[in-house]
Design a protein around this motif. Structure first.
Motif, PDB file in Angstrom:
ATOM      1  N   GLY A   1       0.629  -1.322  -0.028  1.00 14.42           N
ATOM      2  CA  GLY A   1       0.122  -0.112   0.052  1.00 14.42           C
ATOM      3  C   GLY A   1       0.876   1.388   0.047  1.00 14.42           C
ATOM      4  O   GLY A   1       0.246   2.405  -0.101  1.00 14.42           O
ATOM      5  N   ASP A   2       2.127   1.156   0.190  1.00 17.84           N
ATOM      6  CA  ASP A   2       2.953   2.424   0.153  1.00 17.84           C
ATOM      7  C   ASP A   2       4.043   2.191  -0.797  1.00 17.84           C
ATOM      8  O   ASP A   2       4.840   1.381  -0.547  1.00 17.84           O
ATOM      9  N   ALA A   3       4.369   3.034  -1.324  1.00 26.77           N
ATOM     10  CA  ALA A   3       5.619   3.138  -2.608  1.00 26.77           C
ATOM     11  C   ALA A   3       6.746   3.761  -1.720  1.00 26.77           C
ATOM     12  O   ALA A   3       6.503   4.835  -1.130  1.00 26.77           O
ATOM     13  N   HIS A   4       7.755   2.929  -1.744  1.00 23.56           N
ATOM     14  CA  HIS A   4       8.980   3.512  -1.494  1.00 23.56           C
ATOM     15  C   HIS A   4      10.358   2.943  -2.087  1.00 23.56           C
ATOM     16  O   HIS A   4       9.874   1.802  -2.801  1.00 23.56           O
TER      17      HIS A   4
ATOM     18  N   THR B   1      -8.803   9.035  -5.599  1.00 26.48           N
ATOM     19  CA  THR B   1      -9.494   8.582  -4.818  1.00 26.48           C
ATOM     20  C   THR B   1      -9.663   7.061  -4.732  1.00 26.48           C
ATOM     21  O   THR B   1      -9.344   6.359  -3.934  1.00 26.48           O
ATOM     22  N   LEU B   2      -9.663   6.715  -5.973  1.00 19.03           N
ATOM     23  CA  LEU B   2      -9.579   5.114  -6.197  1.00 19.03           C
ATOM     24  C   LEU B   2      -8.163   4.548  -5.766  1.00 19.03           C
ATOM     25  O   LEU B   2      -8.150   3.542  -5.035  1.00 19.03           O
ATOM     26  N   HIS B   3      -7.193   5.220  -6.432  1.00 21.11           N
ATOM     27  CA  HIS B   3      -5.812   4.789  -5.828  1.00 21.11           C
ATOM     28  C   HIS B   3      -5.604   4.725  -4.463  1.00 21.11           C
ATOM     29  O   HIS B   3      -5.183   3.752  -3.988  1.00 21.11           O
ATOM     30  N   ASP B   4      -6.130   6.022  -3.721  1.00 22.97           N
ATOM     31  CA  ASP B   4      -6.023   5.640  -2.228  1.00 22.97           C
ATOM     32  C   ASP B   4      -6.904   4.645  -1.624  1.00 22.97           C
ATOM     33  O   ASP B   4      -6.453   4.129  -0.734  1.00 22.97           O
ATOM     34  N   CYS B   5      -7.968   4.270  -2.119  1.00 23.55           N
ATOM     35  CA  CYS B   5      -8.770   3.156  -1.607  1.00 23.55           C
ATOM     36  C   CYS B   5      -8.110   1.727  -1.750  1.00 23.55           C
ATOM     37  O   CYS B   5      -8.195   1.023  -0.968  1.00 23.55           O
ATOM     38  N   LEU B   6      -7.530   1.895  -3.181  1.00 14.44           N
ATOM     39  CA  LEU B   6      -6.932   0.436  -3.437  1.00 14.44           C
ATOM     40  C   LEU B   6      -5.406   0.544  -2.608  1.00 14.44           C
ATOM     41  O   LEU B   6      -5.120  -0.800  -2.023  1.00 14.44           O
ATOM     42  N   CYS B   7      -4.882   1.447  -2.310  1.00 16.95           N
ATOM     43  CA  CYS B   7      -3.617   1.294  -1.331  1.00 16.95           C
ATOM     44  C   CYS B   7      -3.872   0.965   0.112  1.00 16.95           C
ATOM     45  O   CYS B   7      -3.359   0.450   0.665  1.00 16.95           O
ATOM     46  N   ASP B   8      -4.976   1.699   0.641  1.00  9.55           N
ATOM     47  CA  ASP B   8      -5.453   1.458   1.633  1.00  9.55           C
ATOM     48  C   ASP B   8      -6.031  -0.151   1.905  1.00  9.55           C
ATOM     49  O   ASP B   8      -5.690  -0.882   3.243  1.00  9.55           O
ATOM     50  N   ALA B   9      -6.373  -0.664   1.117  1.00  8.06           N
ATOM     51  CA  ALA B   9      -6.972  -2.287   1.094  1.00  8.06           C
ATOM     52  C   ALA B   9      -5.578  -3.194   1.021  1.00  8.06           C
ATOM     53  O   ALA B   9      -5.431  -4.196   1.691  1.00  8.06           O
TER      54      ALA B   9
ATOM     55  N   ARG C   1      -1.859  -2.148   8.618  1.00 10.77           N
ATOM     56  CA  ARG C   1      -0.801  -1.619   8.984  1.00 10.77           C
ATOM     57  C   ARG C   1      -0.750  -0.127   9.137  1.00 10.77           C
ATOM     58  O   ARG C   1      -1.474   0.298   8.114  1.00 10.77           O
ATOM     59  N   PRO C   2       0.093   0.683   9.597  1.00 12.46           N
ATOM     60  CA  PRO C   2       0.003   2.041   9.607  1.00 12.46           C
ATOM     61  C   PRO C   2       0.601   2.648   8.050  1.00 12.46           C
ATOM     62  O   PRO C   2       1.490   1.933   7.577  1.00 12.46           O
ATOM     63  N   ARG C   3       0.047   3.983   7.559  1.00 15.94           N
ATOM     64  CA  ARG C   3       0.371   4.169   6.449  1.00 15.94           C
ATOM     65  C   ARG C   3       1.850   5.036   6.524  1.00 15.94           C
ATOM     66  O   ARG C   3       2.078   5.503   7.737  1.00 15.94           O
ATOM     67  N   LEU C   4       2.739   4.727   5.600  1.00 15.97           N
ATOM     68  CA  LEU C   4       3.939   5.320   5.475  1.00 15.97           C
ATOM     69  C   LEU C   4       4.094   6.824   5.286  1.00 15.97           C
ATOM     70  O   LEU C   4       3.099   7.205   4.373  1.00 15.97           O
ATOM     71  N   VAL C   5       4.662   7.729   5.869  1.00 14.29           N
ATOM     72  CA  VAL C   5       4.642   9.109   5.845  1.00 14.29           C
ATOM     73  C   VAL C   5       5.852   9.712   5.533  1.00 14.29           C
ATOM     74  O   VAL C   5       6.083  10.825   5.059  1.00 14.29           O
ATOM     75  N   LEU C   6       7.014   8.794   5.723  1.00 17.22           N
ATOM     76  CA  LEU C   6       8.394   9.567   5.459  1.00 17.22           C
ATOM     77  C   LEU C   6       9.169   8.500   5.229  1.00 17.22           C
ATOM     78  O   LEU C   6       9.473   7.403   5.796  1.00 17.22           O
ATOM     79  N   GLU C   7      10.294   8.537   4.385  1.00 13.58           N
ATOM     80  CA  GLU C   7      11.400   7.887   4.068  1.00 13.58           C
ATOM     81  C   GLU C   7      12.587   8.533   4.317  1.00 13.58           C
ATOM     82  O   GLU C   7      12.664   9.556   3.602  1.00 13.58           O
TER      83      GLU C   7
ATOM     84  N   ALA D   1      18.318   3.504   4.888  1.00 16.39           N
ATOM     85  CA  ALA D   1      17.091   4.089   4.669  1.00 16.39           C
ATOM     86  C   ALA D   1      16.187   3.724   5.819  1.00 16.39           C
ATOM     87  O   ALA D   1      16.367   2.371   6.525  1.00 16.39           O
ATOM     88  N   THR D   2      15.294   4.715   6.326  1.00 14.33           N
ATOM     89  CA  THR D   2      14.647   4.435   7.292  1.00 14.33           C
ATOM     90  C   THR D   2      13.160   4.515   7.035  1.00 14.33           C
ATOM     91  O   THR D   2      12.823   5.906   6.448  1.00 14.33           O
ATOM     92  N   LEU D   3      12.096   3.881   7.183  1.00 16.61           N
ATOM     93  CA  LEU D   3      10.812   4.126   7.018  1.00 16.61           C
ATOM     94  C   LEU D   3       9.979   4.445   8.244  1.00 16.61           C
ATOM     95  O   LEU D   3      10.211   3.729   9.336  1.00 16.61           O
ATOM     96  N   ILE D   4       9.447   5.725   8.113  1.00 17.71           N
ATOM     97  CA  ILE D   4       8.768   6.160   9.436  1.00 17.71           C
ATOM     98  C   ILE D   4       7.119   6.065   8.976  1.00 17.71           C
ATOM     99  O   ILE D   4       6.565   6.555   8.145  1.00 17.71           O
ATOM    100  N   PHE D   5       6.254   5.618   9.873  1.00 14.29           N
ATOM    101  CA  PHE D   5       4.878   5.207   9.570  1.00 14.29           C
ATOM    102  C   PHE D   5       4.177   6.294  10.711  1.00 14.29           C
ATOM    103  O   PHE D   5       4.539   6.921  11.590  1.00 14.29           O
ATOM    104  N   GLU D   6       2.988   6.438  10.112  1.00 14.13           N
ATOM    105  CA  GLU D   6       1.907   7.576  10.787  1.00 14.13           C
ATOM    106  C   GLU D   6       1.971   7.316  12.371  1.00 14.13           C
ATOM    107  O   GLU D   6       1.367   8.429  12.979  1.00 14.13           O
TER     108      GLU D   6
END
Length: 162
Positions: A16-19, A110-118, A123-129, A137-142
């Protein structure tokens, strides 16, 4: 015979999260034509809709809907299994099921966001790399949690001559 028509296939981040270094999966949009399960006489479903347990309500083609409309759009990962104890046409784990009207009205973001949420699930959403000077690299989640990202290979060490 399938009740689905493939509308498109696109790559989405597996979780669900691109990095940098994330895995990707193919998401397939499967359209269900308006005539499937319709109570409109002459389409073969006069005795009932065999798909009502897993699809949005069937459309009456004489009530403003046409054969060009979609009853539903079902979004699945390309290798999703089809066929359950209820129906051979039901996907086991669809990511998202929309009516044709919802799909037509929904902006792609909106569709993209719904599919990524699914795909992300619970899991929490990725907010920062964050990229370190030491090629880490460190991934930081919401929710404030972190995870190590994949090692970063500097361009001059990748073997890429371009």
């Amino acid at each position: 015979m399938s009740i689905y028509a493939t509308l498109w296939r696109l790559q989405f981040p597996r979780h669900g999260d691109a990095h940098v270094g994330c895995e990707w999966v193919e998401v397939v949009a499967q359209g269900v034509p308006a005539h499937v399960g319709t109570p409109t006489p002459g389409y073969g479903y006069e005795s009932g809709d065999p798909y009502e347990t897993f699809l949005p309500p069937a459309l009456r083609l004489d009530d403003g809907a046409s054969e060009a409309d979609l009853r539903a759009v079902v979004f699945v990962i390309s290798m999703s299994k089809k066929g359950t104890s209820r129906s051979g046409q039901e996907y086991e784990s669809p990511l998202l099921v929309l009516t044709g009207a919802e799909y037509a009205a929904m902006p792609f973001q909106t569709l993209h966001d719904c599919l990524c949420d699914a795909l992300r699930g619970d899991r929490p959403r990725l907010v920062l790399e964050v990229f370190g000077a030491d090629s880490t690299a460190t991934l930081i989640f919401e929710d404030g949690s972190t995870a190590p990202g994949p090692p970063i290979i500097p361009d001059d060490e990748s073997g890429d001559s371009g």
